[in-house]
Design a protein around this motif. Structure first.
Motif, PDB file in Angstrom:
ATOM      1  N   ALA A 261       0.919  -1.313  -0.037  1.00 41.77           N
ATOM      2  CA  ALA A 261      -0.071   0.027   0.098  1.00 41.77           C
ATOM      3  C   ALA A 261       0.868   1.276   0.113  1.00 41.77           C
ATOM      4  O   ALA A 261       0.652   2.266  -0.858  1.00 41.77           O
ATOM      5  CB  ALA A 261      -0.889  -0.063   1.139  1.00 41.77           C
ATOM      6  N   ALA A 262       1.794   1.087   0.618  1.00 34.97           N
ATOM      7  CA  ALA A 262       2.933   2.392   0.871  1.00 34.97           C
ATOM      8  C   ALA A 262       3.600   2.609  -0.458  1.00 34.97           C
ATOM      9  O   ALA A 262       3.691   3.644  -0.930  1.00 34.97           O
ATOM     10  CB  ALA A 262       3.776   2.083   1.977  1.00 34.97           C
ATOM     11  N   LEU A 263       3.986   1.393  -1.318  1.00 31.43           N
ATOM     12  CA  LEU A 263       4.678   1.489  -2.366  1.00 31.43           C
ATOM     13  C   LEU A 263       3.631   2.260  -3.616  1.00 31.43           C
ATOM     14  O   LEU A 263       3.916   2.945  -4.426  1.00 31.43           O
ATOM     15  CB  LEU A 263       5.022   0.161  -3.031  1.00 31.43           C
ATOM     16  N   ILE A 264       2.318   1.564  -3.535  1.00 34.78           N
ATOM     17  CA  ILE A 264       1.508   2.066  -4.566  1.00 34.78           C
ATOM     18  C   ILE A 264       1.295   3.718  -4.340  1.00 34.78           C
ATOM     19  O   ILE A 264       1.031   4.500  -5.169  1.00 34.78           O
ATOM     20  CB  ILE A 264       0.088   1.609  -4.464  1.00 34.78           C
ATOM     21  N   ALA A 265       0.998   4.063  -2.879  1.00 36.30           N
ATOM     22  CA  ALA A 265       0.903   5.598  -2.686  1.00 36.30           C
ATOM     23  C   ALA A 265       2.000   6.489  -3.191  1.00 36.30           C
ATOM     24  O   ALA A 265       1.901   7.546  -3.669  1.00 36.30           O
ATOM     25  CB  ALA A 265       0.323   5.716  -1.298  1.00 36.30           C
ATOM     26  N   PHE A 266       3.263   6.156  -2.727  1.00 35.79           N
ATOM     27  CA  PHE A 266       4.232   7.050  -2.981  1.00 35.79           C
ATOM     28  C   PHE A 266       4.649   6.872  -4.295  1.00 35.79           C
ATOM     29  O   PHE A 266       5.014   8.121  -4.859  1.00 35.79           O
ATOM     30  CB  PHE A 266       5.521   6.256  -2.148  1.00 35.79           C
ATOM     31  N   GLY A 267       4.608   5.628  -4.930  1.00 34.84           N
ATOM     32  CA  GLY A 267       4.607   5.566  -6.535  1.00 34.84           C
ATOM     33  C   GLY A 267       3.685   6.612  -7.198  1.00 34.84           C
ATOM     34  O   GLY A 267       4.285   7.196  -8.100  1.00 34.84           O
ATOM     35  N   ALA A 268       2.623   6.592  -6.758  1.00 38.30           N
ATOM     36  CA  ALA A 268       1.603   7.566  -7.290  1.00 38.30           C
ATOM     37  C   ALA A 268       2.155   8.963  -7.265  1.00 38.30           C
ATOM     38  O   ALA A 268       1.707   9.845  -8.196  1.00 38.30           O
ATOM     39  CB  ALA A 268       0.234   7.350  -6.827  1.00 38.30           C
ATOM     40  N   TYR A 269       2.642   9.246  -6.015  1.00 30.91           N
ATOM     41  CA  TYR A 269       3.030  10.662  -5.867  1.00 30.91           C
ATOM     42  C   TYR A 269       4.034  11.007  -6.838  1.00 30.91           C
ATOM     43  O   TYR A 269       4.039  12.176  -7.382  1.00 30.91           O
ATOM     44  CB  TYR A 269       3.311  10.640  -4.277  1.00 30.91           C
ATOM     45  N   LEU A 270       4.958  10.185  -7.121  1.00 33.93           N
ATOM     46  CA  LEU A 270       6.003  10.422  -7.679  1.00 33.93           C
ATOM     47  C   LEU A 270       5.665  10.548  -9.251  1.00 33.93           C
ATOM     48  O   LEU A 270       6.448  11.289  -9.809  1.00 33.93           O
ATOM     49  CB  LEU A 270       7.087   9.313  -7.761  1.00 33.93           C
ATOM     50  N   ILE A 271       4.696   9.655  -9.785  1.00 31.58           N
ATOM     51  CA  ILE A 271       4.242  10.127 -11.228  1.00 31.58           C
ATOM     52  C   ILE A 271       3.533  11.303 -11.105  1.00 31.58           C
ATOM     53  O   ILE A 271       3.608  11.990 -12.145  1.00 31.58           O
ATOM     54  CB  ILE A 271       3.236   8.727 -11.526  1.00 31.58           C
ATOM     55  N   ILE A 272       2.424  11.414 -10.564  1.00 29.96           N
ATOM     56  CA  ILE A 272       1.344  12.551 -10.543  1.00 29.96           C
ATOM     57  C   ILE A 272       2.102  13.951 -10.217  1.00 29.96           C
ATOM     58  O   ILE A 272       1.862  14.798 -10.769  1.00 29.96           O
ATOM     59  CB  ILE A 272       0.151  12.187  -9.819  1.00 29.96           C
ATOM     60  N   LYS A 273       2.721  13.867  -9.022  1.00 25.69           N
ATOM     61  CA  LYS A 273       3.024  15.116  -8.328  1.00 25.69           C
ATOM     62  C   LYS A 273       4.525  15.629  -9.042  1.00 25.69           C
ATOM     63  O   LYS A 273       4.759  16.735  -9.177  1.00 25.69           O
ATOM     64  CB  LYS A 273       3.110  15.043  -6.879  1.00 25.69           C
ATOM     65  N   GLN A 274       5.381  14.824  -9.039  1.00 26.13           N
ATOM     66  CA  GLN A 274       6.951  15.062  -9.294  1.00 26.13           C
ATOM     67  C   GLN A 274       7.144  14.673 -10.824  1.00 26.13           C
ATOM     68  O   GLN A 274       8.178  14.991 -11.263  1.00 26.13           O
ATOM     69  CB  GLN A 274       7.936  14.426  -8.340  1.00 26.13           C
ATOM     70  N   GLU A 275       6.296  13.842 -11.251  1.00 20.62           N
ATOM     71  CA  GLU A 275       6.470  13.392 -12.771  1.00 20.62           C
ATOM     72  C   GLU A 275       8.044  12.701 -12.995  1.00 20.62           C
ATOM     73  O   GLU A 275       8.471  12.914 -14.044  1.00 20.62           O
ATOM     74  CB  GLU A 275       6.316  14.385 -13.584  1.00 20.62           C
ATOM     75  N   SER A 276       8.390  12.044 -11.900  1.00 18.23           N
ATOM     76  CA  SER A 276       9.974  11.446 -11.926  1.00 18.23           C
ATOM     77  C   SER A 276       9.898  10.163 -12.277  1.00 18.23           C
ATOM     78  O   SER A 276      11.052   9.465 -12.035  1.00 18.23           O
ATOM     79  CB  SER A 276      10.681  11.895 -10.539  1.00 18.23           C
ATOM     80  N   MET A 277       8.768   9.531 -12.410  1.00 23.28           N
ATOM     81  CA  MET A 277       8.576   8.224 -12.830  1.00 23.28           C
ATOM     82  C   MET A 277       7.683   7.711 -13.655  1.00 23.28           C
ATOM     83  O   MET A 277       6.509   8.403 -13.561  1.00 23.28           O
ATOM     84  CB  MET A 277       8.443   7.507 -11.253  1.00 23.28           C
ATOM     85  N   SER A 278       7.649   6.834 -14.512  1.00 20.14           N
ATOM     86  CA  SER A 278       6.802   6.365 -15.443  1.00 20.14           C
ATOM     87  C   SER A 278       5.492   5.421 -14.783  1.00 20.14           C
ATOM     88  O   SER A 278       6.237   4.654 -13.849  1.00 20.14           O
ATOM     89  CB  SER A 278       7.433   5.734 -16.947  1.00 20.14           C
ATOM     90  N   THR A 279       4.718   5.290 -15.583  1.00 17.42           N
ATOM     91  CA  THR A 279       3.755   4.373 -15.206  1.00 17.42           C
ATOM     92  C   THR A 279       4.381   2.876 -15.128  1.00 17.42           C
ATOM     93  O   THR A 279       3.968   2.152 -14.404  1.00 17.42           O
ATOM     94  CB  THR A 279       2.321   4.240 -16.009  1.00 17.42           C
ATOM     95  N   GLY A 280       4.985   2.641 -16.395  1.00 18.18           N
ATOM     96  CA  GLY A 280       5.505   1.575 -16.640  1.00 18.18           C
ATOM     97  C   GLY A 280       6.581   1.046 -15.483  1.00 18.18           C
ATOM     98  O   GLY A 280       6.609  -0.257 -15.069  1.00 18.18           O
ATOM     99  N   GLU A 281       7.420   2.013 -14.969  1.00 17.15           N
ATOM    100  CA  GLU A 281       8.462   1.902 -14.171  1.00 17.15           C
ATOM    101  C   GLU A 281       7.753   1.301 -12.660  1.00 17.15           C
ATOM    102  O   GLU A 281       8.281   0.675 -11.927  1.00 17.15           O
ATOM    103  CB  GLU A 281       9.212   3.108 -13.926  1.00 17.15           C
ATOM    104  N   LEU A 282       6.613   2.204 -12.328  1.00 16.42           N
ATOM    105  CA  LEU A 282       5.762   1.959 -11.349  1.00 16.42           C
ATOM    106  C   LEU A 282       5.276   0.307 -11.135  1.00 16.42           C
ATOM    107  O   LEU A 282       5.398  -0.234 -10.106  1.00 16.42           O
ATOM    108  CB  LEU A 282       4.580   2.684 -10.894  1.00 16.42           C
ATOM    109  N   ILE A 283       4.562   0.076 -12.291  1.00 15.13           N
ATOM    110  CA  ILE A 283       4.137  -1.261 -12.298  1.00 15.13           C
ATOM    111  C   ILE A 283       5.199  -2.520 -12.309  1.00 15.13           C
ATOM    112  O   ILE A 283       5.140  -3.345 -11.733  1.00 15.13           O
ATOM    113  CB  ILE A 283       3.136  -1.343 -13.796  1.00 15.13           C
ATOM    114  N   GLY A 284       6.418  -1.868 -12.943  1.00 20.99           N
ATOM    115  CA  GLY A 284       7.524  -2.936 -12.743  1.00 20.99           C
ATOM    116  C   GLY A 284       7.916  -2.898 -11.488  1.00 20.99           C
ATOM    117  O   GLY A 284       8.366  -4.063 -11.174  1.00 20.99           O
ATOM    118  N   PHE A 285       8.126  -1.801 -10.842  1.00 14.99           N
ATOM    119  CA  PHE A 285       8.761  -1.885  -9.410  1.00 14.99           C
ATOM    120  C   PHE A 285       7.665  -2.687  -8.514  1.00 14.99           C
ATOM    121  O   PHE A 285       8.204  -3.602  -7.745  1.00 14.99           O
ATOM    122  CB  PHE A 285       8.836  -0.491  -9.027  1.00 14.99           C
ATOM    123  N   ILE A 286       6.579  -2.633  -8.578  1.00 21.20           N
ATOM    124  CA  ILE A 286       5.239  -3.303  -7.825  1.00 21.20           C
ATOM    125  C   ILE A 286       5.523  -4.713  -8.039  1.00 21.20           C
ATOM    126  O   ILE A 286       5.360  -5.517  -7.211  1.00 21.20           O
ATOM    127  CB  ILE A 286       4.130  -2.706  -8.026  1.00 21.20           C
TER     128      ILE A 286
END
Length: 600
Positions: A261-286
């Motif tokens: 849950a923490a990873l999803i929330a923090f990852g979404a923050y990096l994508i939406i707010k900071q735009e420092s991570m792609s959607t594919g990278e978050l899915i790959g990380f999870i």
């Protein structure tokens, strides 16, 4: 010994036996690395698939990624298969070696050493303890693969995003603590389980051996209750261990769900707010973080399995590393004699001198008893001389006969055979000169022929039949459907007492040793069978040195000397006729008591 030191010793003990199969372990390690790389590769395909094929809707790349997934799964499957086969081969070889070591140790233990171990304990060490070690080592194979997978996936996680990776690393602490906390409980319960299963084995062996007695005293209900109590005790410990084992997975899942849950929330923050991570990278990380959960759960389970293995290893370690006394050391040399080491020829004549001998048994803890079973024994048996040992039960007769054959070594004093200290003889050469017929004949669960060939492996059928004829049992054997190839049941229960005694006498004829020890060989026979066996024994005793332990004094009229024993001492000696002349002597007293009982 502290627990940490004990663990170190036990792990070293195991490693010394595992490393003998290092070629199999090396092959397993190679394929474990390939399996770990397959997991990392699978995780790395996910972000590329999302970002390079799915998002731009590139069908050509979709098919390429599908083919890649099939290839990686095949690679992972083959690698895991070969890893498991090689590591299981190594562990099974290790367990086989441990079982052989334990069995060999029991083979070489002297009677003093064996008194510390009952049959149930021996069976439990060889079967159950070794099985626990084997199963634990097989699961412990994951100690090779799972850490590599965790390491590879952790490296990939840091490569994708170091910030999310730190969240995972922090979460691993509580998960590791779960395994450590539950491992101690698992070890304590495993030790109790092994002890309770040992008690169950002992009870089964004891009951099966005395079932007829149990029925005669109508005590089967009592035995049922005792056995139920033992199995309930084992069940209770097994259930406790079950609860500990099954607690690992849900606790680990609970902690990892919070991490997810923490990873999803923090990852979404990096994508939406900071735009420092792609959607594919978050899915790959999870995906990678999800793949790492299974090896982490396995590692936690392994911490429990390791404690179980250590508990079982502690028990077998005590047997395998138990120091050997002098006689056990000599019996160990005998066990590993090469076939090319031909024994000396059996002596034509044998004399025995027992000089200033004292002997004390040891208790189960290995402490020497304060009461001596034999004290100040001096006795000479010249070639061809026949000596009878008589006395009350517990007077030391059987102990003295066991010393003569070197089944025991004296605590003090020396036994000389043909003028040479018995301990200086090669043990195989020494015992080849003795034949032993006891009141409790043991015949192996094999054919009659095999039981006889124990005495002389090179004996021909004619020699076997001649020995059977001299023992007055040839006619009986020939009436059996398979004759000499008839298989005896456990403890030769398909033979009568007299038939077993005559088989033992036939075996002694085949061995043809110059010294014969008869330990109350007719005490349990009826008058008819006793007469038949006595006729056979008369032939066997001719021209041999003989020790006869006699309960029925009427059977020793023909011996040269009677040794009367009491409380471990020789109190009287002489020919039967001479001793009977002293109406107040110890032998006369025994003789008169026995004949008074017979006349009543």
């Amino acid at each position: 010994m502290s627990e940490s030191t004990s663990n170190k010793v036990l792990l070293k003990f195991l490693w010394e036996r595992i490393k003998a199969h290092k070629a199999w372990i090396a092959a397993s390690l190679f394929f474990a690395i390939l399996a770990a790389l397959a997991q990392v590769t699978m995780a790395s395909l996910v972000p590329k698939f999302v970002d390079d094929a799915l998002t731009p809707k590139d069908w050509d790349k979709v098919w390429i990624f599908c083919a890649a997934v099939i290839g990686v799964v095949f690679w992972d499957g083959i690698s895991n298969f070969l890893h498991r086969v090689f590591i299981r081969t190594a562990t099974e070889r290790t367990v086989r070696g441990i079982r052989d070591e334990i069995f060999n140790k029991f083979l070489v233990f002297s009677e003093s050493k064996l008194s510390k171990h009952n049959t149930g304990k021996a069976v439990n060490h060889i079967v159950t303890d070794s099985m626990v070690i084997g199963l634990g080592l097989q699961i412990g194979a994951d100690l090779v693969r799972e850490p590599l997978i965790v390491l590879g996936l952790t490296g990939y996680l840091f490569y994708v995003n170091w910030q999310l990776s730190l969240v995972c690393i922090v979460a691993m602490g509580p998960i590791a603590m779960i395994g450590k906390a539950l491992g101690g409980s698992a070890r304590r319960n495993q030790g109790r389980i092994q002890q309770s299963l040992e008690d169950v084995s002992t009870q089964v062996i004891d009951t099966m051996g005395g079932l007829r007695t149990a029925h005669s005293f109508t005590m089967t209900a009592q035995l049922k209750s005792e056995f139920n109590h033992l199995t309930q005790k084992a069940y209770n410990y097994l259930i406790r261990l079950c609860r500990v084992e099954e607690m690992v997975s849900p606790l680990t899942k609970f902690f990892t769900s919070w991490v997810g849950a923490a990873l999803i929330a923090f990852g979404a923050y990096l994508i939406i707010k900071q735009e420092s991570m792609s959607t594919g990278e978050l899915i790959g990380f999870i995906t990678a973080a999800g793949l790492i959960q299974q090896p982490l759960r396995q590692l936690n389970q392994m911490s429990i399995r390791i404690q179980q293995v250590l508990a079982a290893t502690q028990r077998v370690h005590g047997v395998i590393t138990e120091p050997l006394d002098t006689l056990s050391n000599d019996q160990e040399k005998l066990l590993f004699k090469r076939d090319s080491d031909k024994p000396r020829a059996i002596e034509k004549q044998l004399s025995l001198e027992i000089k200033n001998v004292r002997f004390a048994y040891t208790d189960p803890e290995g402490t020497l008893s304060q009461t001596h079973a034999l004290q100040d024994i001096n006795l000479t048996i010249e070639p061809g001389k026949k000596v009878a040992l008589v006395g009350q039960s517990g007077s030391g007769k059987s102990t003295l006969s066991l010393l003569s054959m070197r089944f025991l070594d004296p605590s003090e004093g020396t036994v000389f055979c043909n003028g040479k200290d018995a301990r200086q003889w090669d043990l195989r050469d020494y015992r080849r000169n003795f034949s032993y017929v006891s009141q409790d004949v043991y015949l192996f669960n094999r054919t009659l022929r095999e039981n006889l060939l124990i005495a002389n492996p090179l004996a021909s059928d004619n020699q076997i039949k001649e020995a059977l004829k001299k023992a007055n049992i040839l006619d009986f054997v020939m009436t059996l459907p398979k004759g000499l190839d008839s298989v005896l049941l456990e403890r030769a229960s398909n033979l009568s007492g007299g038939e077993k005694q005559r088989m033992a006498i036939a075996r002694a004829f085949l061995k043809d040793a110059p010294f014969l020890v008869l330990d109350e060989a007719t005490s349990q026979l009826d008058s008819h069978n006793e007469k038949i066996v006595q006729e056979a024994l008369a032939q066997l005793m001719a021209e041999r040195s003989v020790i006869v332990i006699a309960h029925r004094l009427s059977t020793i009229k023909e011996v040269d000397e009677v040794i009367v024993m009491n409380s471990g001492r020789i109190v009287e000696k002489g020919s039967p006729s001479k001793l009977l002349q002293d109406s107040h002597g110890a032998f006369s007293e025994l003789w008169n008591k026995q004949h008074q009982n017979l006349s009543m």
